[in-house]
Design a protein around this motif. Structure first.
Motif: not given
Length: 211
Positions: A60, A156, A64, A28
């Protein structure tokens, strides 16, 4: 997350996509610019502007992202999380389907996403302080770098798509008095049906954001 900061770039998204292709950066990571001279907007429009406004792109890895996120609605996902962050500074900001930030009835910014191999790049431009590109500004006093940090912190957490969609369903009603461009044709959202994958049904045609 690594953050690369520049005084001036033609486009944060173009820079980040090129850097990923060349292997100079890995996700990231994020890129932010104080000024942007040739930013990428929707429908091949440019999103340019000067200091005080927000120009950033984030990369990203696909693994994830939430497993239930429809890739075609990534712009809704990334945009809505930013909208939630901005609510701390202005209560009247909302997200017009699929990727435009609005203050009441005026556009103040937008999001565009691009898949690069197994990485998703999200570019966001928002007029924070100064009107640019013929669009209004939020008129809030926050440094772009701090906004990026707050956004990354919220992103996040990677909330599930169903959680974001459940909240966005209510907000979508605000989009009904507007139109969107579909295959270069302007279509009213007044009778559109928002599907669970973030797509729309308009006059029997299924439309994805694809931005």
């Amino acid at each position: 997350m690594e953050i690369l900061s520049f005084d001036l770039l033609p486009s944060t998204q173009t820079y980040l996509v090129d850097a990923l292709h060349s292997g100079r950066v890995k996700p990231p990571c994020a890129v932010i610019a104080g000024e942007q001279s040739a930013g990428i907007g929707s429908r091949d429009n440019e999103w340019r502007g000067g200091k005080g406004n927000f120009f950033a792109s984030i990369a990203i890895s696909m693994d994830q992202l939430p497993s239930d996120l429809p890739l075609s609605s990534a712009s809704i996902y990334f945009s809505y999380i930013m909208k939630q962050v901005l609510l701390e500074y202005h209560e009247n900001i909302w997200l017009k389907w699929p990727n435009d930030f609005y203050l009441n009835d005026e556009k103040v910014g937008g999001t565009i996403t691009k898949k690069v191999d197994q990485t998703l790049v999200c570019g966001i431009g928002i007029n924070l302080k100064n009107e640019q590109n013929g669009y209004k500004a939020l008129g809030i006093d926050i440094e772009p770098e701090l906004l990026l940090e707050k956004y990354i912190s919220a992103l996040k957490k990677f909330p599930e798509w169903k959680q974001i969609f459940r909240e966005y369903q209510v907000e979508f009603e605000l989009s009904r008095k507007f139109s969107v461009h579909i295959e270069n044709l302007k279509k009213s959202l007044s009778d559109a049906t928002l599907e669970e994958d973030g797509s729309l049904l308009i006059h029997g045609m299924k439309v994805y954001s694809l931005r």
